[in-house]
Design a protein around this motif. Structure first.
Motif, PDB file in Angstrom:
ATOM      1  N   TYR A   1     -34.734  21.309  37.767  1.00  0.00           N
ATOM      2  CA  TYR A   1     -34.062  21.408  36.578  1.00  0.00           C
ATOM      3  C   TYR A   1     -32.847  20.870  36.538  1.00  0.00           C
ATOM      4  CZ  TYR A   1     -33.745  23.794  31.906  1.00  0.00           C
ATOM      5  OH  TYR A   1     -33.486  24.023  30.620  1.00  0.00           O
TER       6      TYR A   1
ATOM      7  N   TYR B   1     -28.812  37.210  33.839  1.00  0.00           N
ATOM      8  CA  TYR B   1     -28.521  36.819  34.892  1.00  0.00           C
ATOM      9  C   TYR B   1     -26.830  36.289  34.907  1.00  0.00           C
ATOM     10  CZ  TYR B   1     -33.435  36.088  35.996  1.00  0.00           C
ATOM     11  OH  TYR B   1     -34.675  36.476  36.027  1.00  0.00           O
TER      12      TYR B   1
ATOM     13  N   LYS C   1     -26.923  33.869  31.744  1.00  0.00           N
ATOM     14  CA  LYS C   1     -27.934  33.320  31.711  1.00  0.00           C
ATOM     15  C   LYS C   1     -28.991  34.238  30.986  1.00  0.00           C
ATOM     16  CE  LYS C   1     -30.970  31.571  34.495  1.00  0.00           C
ATOM     17  NZ  LYS C   1     -32.524  31.620  34.031  1.00  0.00           N
TER      18      LYS C   1
ATOM     19  N   GLN D   1     -33.261  35.293  29.989  1.00  0.00           N
ATOM     20  CA  GLN D   1     -34.456  35.728  30.927  1.00  0.00           C
ATOM     21  C   GLN D   1     -35.354  34.593  31.457  1.00  0.00           C
ATOM     22  OE1 GLN D   1     -36.557  38.826  29.109  1.00  0.00           O
ATOM     23  NE2 GLN D   1     -37.491  39.458  30.718  1.00  0.00           N
ATOM     24  N   GLY D   2     -35.385  33.501  30.748  1.00  0.00           N
ATOM     25  CA  GLY D   2     -36.559  32.606  31.203  1.00  0.00           C
ATOM     26  C   GLY D   2     -35.991  31.591  32.090  1.00  0.00           C
ATOM     27  N   ARG D   3     -36.707  31.088  33.191  1.00  0.00           N
ATOM     28  CA  ARG D   3     -36.580  30.266  34.291  1.00  0.00           C
ATOM     29  C   ARG D   3     -35.518  28.855  33.832  1.00  0.00           C
ATOM     30  NH1 ARG D   3     -37.384  30.461  39.297  1.00  0.00           N
ATOM     31  NH2 ARG D   3     -37.390  28.163  39.510  1.00  0.00           N
ATOM     32  N   THR D   4     -35.996  28.650  32.544  1.00  0.00           N
ATOM     33  CA  THR D   4     -35.139  27.382  32.085  1.00  0.00           C
ATOM     34  C   THR D   4     -33.926  27.609  31.247  1.00  0.00           C
ATOM     35  OG1 THR D   4     -36.880  26.655  30.598  1.00  0.00           O
ATOM     36  CG2 THR D   4     -37.043  25.761  32.642  1.00  0.00           C
ATOM     37  N   ASP D   5     -33.692  28.808  31.162  1.00  0.00           N
ATOM     38  CA  ASP D   5     -32.669  29.138  30.219  1.00  0.00           C
ATOM     39  C   ASP D   5     -31.457  28.493  30.831  1.00  0.00           C
ATOM     40  OD1 ASP D   5     -34.039  30.425  28.247  1.00  0.00           O
ATOM     41  OD2 ASP D   5     -33.436  32.470  28.646  1.00  0.00           O
ATOM     42  N   THR D   6     -30.495  28.126  30.037  1.00  0.00           N
ATOM     43  CA  THR D   6     -29.102  27.415  30.081  1.00  0.00           C
ATOM     44  C   THR D   6     -28.338  28.582  30.619  1.00  0.00           C
ATOM     45  OG1 THR D   6     -29.687  25.807  28.802  1.00  0.00           O
ATOM     46  CG2 THR D   6     -27.480  26.101  29.409  1.00  0.00           C
TER      47      THR D   6
ATOM     48  N   ARG E   1     -30.864  22.352  39.427  1.00  0.00           N
ATOM     49  CA  ARG E   1     -30.989  23.810  40.163  1.00  0.00           C
ATOM     50  C   ARG E   1     -32.476  23.698  41.127  1.00  0.00           C
ATOM     51  NH1 ARG E   1     -34.371  27.383  36.319  1.00  0.00           N
ATOM     52  NH2 ARG E   1     -35.933  26.213  37.394  1.00  0.00           N
TER      53      ARG E   1
END
Lengths: 117, 114
Positions: A32, B31, B95, B97-102, A93
């Protein structure tokens, strides 16, 4: 250990033209990628991101291209505006971490974009 | 628009003193991170924090550093005995919850160790 490299410390572009900022990475585990913009005395501001399963993501004047085989990504800004003058950071990442997204980002050294009137 | 805030904006301390840098992450984020940027260098990851514990830390984050979420809103970075080389901008990020959240960054605290 430069896992994310931005080889151009600065870039000067005429207002209205296209700005292309480049970034190379070495770690195959990155999944990512993000671009941040930073003004002096401020924190990085998120611009645009791309997942490794895509090769392009567009948001208004900003487009990010990802070439996984070359481990290269680029940020295109069209048209460039005076307010775009800032330092642009490429960040990546790692995807293998099992913590559900708590990975720290690895940043490049940044490219100082100067938009000339 | 929600934002990450940090206090103080500038902290000056004597070498060997303890400092605490404070951050208020975006309210529904899960996070939390600390990064630093030494003048003229790149932004470096220090530590990530999730579910009230450290998730990941870099080699920079040695025993002199600690993080805490003392209540539901603050996230702190403590440096027990500051060294000259700790002088840097310290950025907090948070950040969702999602893995791709910024990750969204705060404005930073400039730490100067004399």
């Amino acid at each position: 250990d430069q896992q994310v490299k931005q080889n151009s410390p600065s870039l000067s572009v005429q207002e209205g033209r296209i700005s292309i900022l480049n970034c190379d990475y070495t770690n195959s585990m990155f999944d990512y990628f993000l671009w941040y913009k930073k003004y002096p005395a401020e924190g990085p501001t998120f611009l645009i991101s791309i997942s490794s399963i895509k090769d392009k993501n567009e948001d208004g004047r900003f487009t990010v291209f990802l070439n996984k085989s070359a481990k290269h990504l680029s940020l295109h800004i069209v048209p460039s505006q005076p307010g775009d003058s800032a330092v642009y950071f490429c960040a990546a990442r790692r995807g293998h971490y099992s913590g559900g997204g708590a990975d720290g980002l690895t940043f490049g050294k940044g490219t100082h974009l100067i938009i000339q009137p | 628009e929600p934002e990450v805030t940090q206090t103080p904006s500038h902290q000056v301390t004597q070498m060997g003193q303890e400092v605490i840098l404070r951050c208020v992450p975006i309210s529904n984020h899960l996070y939390f991170y600390w990064y630093r940027q030494i003048l003229g260098q790149k932004v470096e990851f220090l530590v990530s924090f999730y579910n009230n514990e450290i998730s990941e830390k870099s080699e920079i984050f040695d025993d002199q550093f600690s993080v805490e979420r003392p209540d539901g809103s603050n996230f702190t970075l403590k440096i027990r005995s500051t060294k000259l080389e700790d002088s840097a901008m310290y950025f907090c990020a948070s950040k969702g919850q999602g893995r791709t959240d910024t990750q969204y960054f705060g404005p930073g605290t400039r730490l100067t160790v004399l």
